[in-house]
Write an enzyme that holds these catalytic residues in place. Structure first.
Site, PDB file in Angstrom:
ATOM      1  N   CYS A  12     -21.806  -3.537  39.489  1.00 43.78           N
ATOM      2  CA  CYS A  12     -22.988  -4.059  40.191  1.00 43.78           C
ATOM      3  C   CYS A  12     -24.081  -4.530  39.240  1.00 43.78           C
ATOM      4  O   CYS A  12     -24.990  -5.234  39.655  1.00 43.78           O
ATOM      5  CB  CYS A  12     -23.530  -3.005  41.142  1.00 43.78           C
ATOM      6  SG  CYS A  12     -22.332  -2.631  42.419  1.00 43.78           S
ATOM      7  N   HIS A  65     -30.647  -5.102  43.045  1.00 47.39           N
ATOM      8  CA  HIS A  65     -29.259  -5.086  43.509  1.00 47.39           C
ATOM      9  C   HIS A  65     -29.243  -4.502  44.924  1.00 47.39           C
ATOM     10  O   HIS A  65     -29.979  -3.554  45.224  1.00 47.39           O
ATOM     11  CB  HIS A  65     -28.410  -4.249  42.558  1.00 47.39           C
ATOM     12  CG  HIS A  65     -27.043  -3.968  43.078  1.00 47.39           C
ATOM     13  ND1 HIS A  65     -26.189  -4.970  43.466  1.00 47.39           N
ATOM     14  CD2 HIS A  65     -26.382  -2.800  43.289  1.00 47.39           C
ATOM     15  CE1 HIS A  65     -25.061  -4.426  43.892  1.00 47.39           C
ATOM     16  NE2 HIS A  65     -25.144  -3.111  43.800  1.00 47.39           N
ATOM     17  N   ASN A 116     -23.188  -5.239  50.237  1.00 45.34           N
ATOM     18  CA  ASN A 116     -23.171  -5.177  48.770  1.00 45.34           C
ATOM     19  C   ASN A 116     -22.093  -6.137  48.248  1.00 45.34           C
ATOM     20  O   ASN A 116     -20.906  -5.871  48.387  1.00 45.34           O
ATOM     21  CB  ASN A 116     -22.882  -3.731  48.347  1.00 45.34           C
ATOM     22  CG  ASN A 116     -22.892  -3.548  46.837  1.00 45.34           C
ATOM     23  OD1 ASN A 116     -22.953  -4.516  46.086  1.00 45.34           O
ATOM     24  ND2 ASN A 116     -22.830  -2.302  46.409  1.00 45.34           N
TER      25      ASN A 116
HETATM   26  O1  UT7 Z   1     -23.471  -0.720  44.219  1.00 45.35           O
HETATM   27  C1  UT7 Z   1     -22.959   0.209  43.324  1.00 45.35           C
HETATM   28  C2  UT7 Z   1     -23.569   1.510  43.426  1.00 45.35           C
HETATM   29  N1  UT7 Z   1     -23.299   2.129  44.685  1.00 45.35           N
HETATM   30  C3  UT7 Z   1     -24.297   2.678  45.346  1.00 45.35           C
HETATM   31  O2  UT7 Z   1     -25.413   2.587  44.904  1.00 45.35           O
HETATM   32  C4  UT7 Z   1     -23.979   3.442  46.595  1.00 45.35           C
HETATM   33  C5  UT7 Z   1     -24.624   4.790  46.508  1.00 45.35           C
HETATM   34  N2  UT7 Z   1     -24.325   5.671  47.628  1.00 45.35           N
HETATM   35  C6  UT7 Z   1     -24.767   5.434  48.886  1.00 45.35           C
HETATM   36  O3  UT7 Z   1     -25.370   4.424  49.150  1.00 45.35           O
HETATM   37  C7  UT7 Z   1     -24.552   6.496  49.921  1.00 45.35           C
HETATM   38  O4  UT7 Z   1     -24.100   7.679  49.279  1.00 45.35           O
HETATM   39  C8  UT7 Z   1     -23.556   6.111  51.044  1.00 45.35           C
HETATM   40  C9  UT7 Z   1     -24.176   5.027  51.909  1.00 45.35           C
HETATM   41  C10 UT7 Z   1     -22.268   5.604  50.432  1.00 45.35           C
HETATM   42  C11 UT7 Z   1     -23.293   7.327  51.925  1.00 45.35           C
HETATM   43  O5  UT7 Z   1     -24.511   7.808  52.453  1.00 45.35           O
HETATM   44  P1  UT7 Z   1     -24.875   9.361  52.369  1.00 45.35           P
HETATM   45  O6  UT7 Z   1     -26.177   9.514  53.025  1.00 45.35           O
HETATM   46  O7  UT7 Z   1     -24.783   9.744  50.907  1.00 45.35           O
HETATM   47  O8  UT7 Z   1     -23.764  10.020  53.227  1.00 45.35           O
HETATM   48  P2  UT7 Z   1     -22.677  11.099  52.788  1.00 45.35           P
HETATM   49  O9  UT7 Z   1     -21.638  10.478  51.939  1.00 45.35           O
HETATM   50  O10 UT7 Z   1     -23.375  12.310  52.275  1.00 45.35           O
HETATM   51  O11 UT7 Z   1     -22.059  11.440  54.198  1.00 45.35           O
HETATM   52  C12 UT7 Z   1     -22.816  12.099  55.220  1.00 45.35           C
HETATM   53  C13 UT7 Z   1     -21.951  12.274  56.441  1.00 45.35           C
HETATM   54  C14 UT7 Z   1     -20.594  12.881  56.124  1.00 45.35           C
HETATM   55  O12 UT7 Z   1     -20.234  13.684  57.201  1.00 45.35           O
HETATM   56  P3  UT7 Z   1     -20.373  15.274  57.115  1.00 45.35           P
HETATM   57  O13 UT7 Z   1     -19.534  15.679  55.955  1.00 45.35           O
HETATM   58  O14 UT7 Z   1     -21.832  15.516  56.917  1.00 45.35           O
HETATM   59  O15 UT7 Z   1     -19.852  15.722  58.436  1.00 45.35           O
HETATM   60  C15 UT7 Z   1     -19.666  11.687  56.074  1.00 45.35           C
HETATM   61  O16 UT7 Z   1     -18.354  12.010  56.374  1.00 45.35           O
HETATM   62  O17 UT7 Z   1     -21.669  10.977  57.002  1.00 45.35           O
HETATM   63  C16 UT7 Z   1     -20.269  10.799  57.130  1.00 45.35           C
HETATM   64  N3  UT7 Z   1     -19.948   9.404  56.967  1.00 45.35           N
HETATM   65  C17 UT7 Z   1     -20.006   8.523  57.984  1.00 45.35           C
HETATM   66  N4  UT7 Z   1     -20.311   8.673  59.287  1.00 45.35           N
HETATM   67  C18 UT7 Z   1     -20.279   7.564  60.060  1.00 45.35           C
HETATM   68  C19 UT7 Z   1     -19.594   8.741  55.841  1.00 45.35           C
HETATM   69  N5  UT7 Z   1     -19.407   7.451  56.107  1.00 45.35           N
HETATM   70  C20 UT7 Z   1     -19.655   7.291  57.438  1.00 45.35           C
HETATM   71  C21 UT7 Z   1     -19.629   6.166  58.294  1.00 45.35           C
HETATM   72  N6  UT7 Z   1     -19.959   6.364  59.589  1.00 45.35           N
HETATM   73  N7  UT7 Z   1     -19.324   4.938  57.873  1.00 45.35           N
END
Ligand code: UT7
Length: 330
Positions: free
Chosen positions: A114, A254, A284
């Site tokens: 990225c 980004h 993204n």
């Molecule tokens: O561009 C390169 C660099 N990349 C980034 O900068 C991305 C950085 N990371 C992020 O933007 C975030 O971590 C994400 C958007 C990828 C995820 O958001 P989060 O707030 O960190 O969510 P999480 O991974 O902690 O997941 C929270 C909950 C989980 O459920 P439980 O374990 O709490 O029951 C996930 O399973 O949300 C669940 N989950 C979803 N639920 C509905 C994960 N993906 C989804 C989804 N829809 N698509």
């Protein structure tokens, strides 16, 4: 000292849209979750047999040259930032040059995920500043849909396809690429990567069955590192150049997650109306995000505007560039 200035910008976004409601039908997710956690509403997908990253880049570069009124054979060098090259080799830059008829150009790819566009822009600027090249095209392009597992809700909602390109030329005015800070830390490599397909784990039936050719991301550690990394490096480049928040016309971040963008803007004291945000429409696009922002906002940019370009991504790689915009669009 001669500076390298961006003298034109152009983007390309493929026409097919993948909306949050489309994704609701494909995986267990909701528009509400995606919107609040990431800011994304829709992303565009390149469809069509045999089409790759170079095809999107070609649209962007052709448009760029038309806009600037120059011929393909005037390009000295073309650098393409991508993690989704047409092939592992040869470089996608070579393929783009061939497709547009840039017969006098040499080129190469940069892989910094990225942050790829920032790395490529800084590298391209060195060739202009040194006098080695007169016209350098810097492309950021990714067909992320080619490495996304559309059954994995944690990654398939994030990424889209797109390409952006800028032309770098020399200027004796006090505009252009003013300063940059680029960083990398290979310790972060296991949090965001494509496991197989390289020399460590060449493609096999097993690697395909295990879905190891798709993007793997452990989102939370990447999120945490991105919030700190992108905000810190943006603040650092401003301090280094004695820039206060009121001196900045635009933050060009980004587009990985709206919450990361907001944290960066808050850290450097920039209000929302001075932040380029198009993540809701494109998702993204990896190396494409920053030139696509410049393209979308080109008509609002004025000569002399101070811009901070900032990114964080796989590798880890991150950085910020201070640009003094070189032209007011007609
Ligand atoms: O561009 C390169 C660099 N990349 C980034 O900068 C991305 C950085 N990371 C992020 O933007 C975030 O971590 C994400 C958007 C990828 C995820 O958001 P989060 O707030 O960190 O969510 P999480 O991974 O902690 O997941 C929270 C909950 C989980 O459920 P439980 O374990 O709490 O029951 C996930 O399973 O949300 C669940 N989950 C979803 N639920 C509905 C994960 N993906 C989804 C989804 N829809 N698509």
């Amino acid at each position: 000292m001669v500076k390298a200035a961006i003298t034109a910008v152009q983007g390309y976004i493929p026409p097919d849209i993948l909306s949050n409601s489309d994704l609701e039908k494909m995986v267990n997710t909701t528009d509400e979750w995606i919107s609040t956690r990431t800011g994304i509403k829709e992303r565009h997908i390149l469809k069509g047999e045999g089409l790759g990253t170079s095809d999107m880049a070609v649209y962007a570069v052709k448009g760029l040259l038309e806009k600037r009124g120059i011929e393909p054979d005037e390009i000295d060098l073309l650098i393409c930032a991508t993690v989704t090259p047409d092939h592992l080799f040869p470089a996608t830059a070579n393929i783009i040059c061939d497709k547009i008829g840039a017969k006098n150009a040499w080129g190469y790819d940069i892989n910094a995920a990225c942050s790829g566009f920032l790395y490529a822009l800084v590298t391209g600027a060195q060739f202009v500043e040194s006098g080695r090249s007169k016209k350098v095209v810097v492309v950021g392009a990714d067909k992320m849909s080619s490495i996304i597992d559309y059954t994995d809700r944690s990654t398939c909602i994030l990424f889209g396809d797109g390409a952006g390109a800028v032309l770098l030329e020399s200027t004796s005015e006090n505009t252009g690429i003013m300063d940059s800070i680029l960083k990398s830390d290979g310790q972060g490599r296991h949090y965001l990567y494509q496991m197989a397909g390289g020399s460590v784990r060449p493609a096999s039936h097993e690697s395909v069955d295990n879905k190891e050719h798709f993007v793997f991301q452990d989102g939370q550690p990447v999120f945490k590192a991105a919030v700190i990394g992108m905000a810190d490096v943006s603040a650092e480049i401003m301090e280094k150049n004695n820039l206060k928040s009121e001196d900045i016309a635009w933050l060009v971040p980004h587009q990985a997650n709206l919450r990361i963008i907001d944290a960066t803007a808050r850290r450097i004291g920039i209000t929302n109306e001075k932040v380029m945000i198009n993540i809701q429409r494109y998702g993204n696009t990896t190396a494409g995000t920053i030139p696509l922002c410049l393209w979308d906002w080109e008509n609002q940019l004025k000569k002399g505007d101070n811009l901070i370009l900032a990114a964080f991504g796989g590798g880890f790689t991150w950085g910020a560039i201070y640009v003094k915009w070189a032209y007011t669009a007609k």
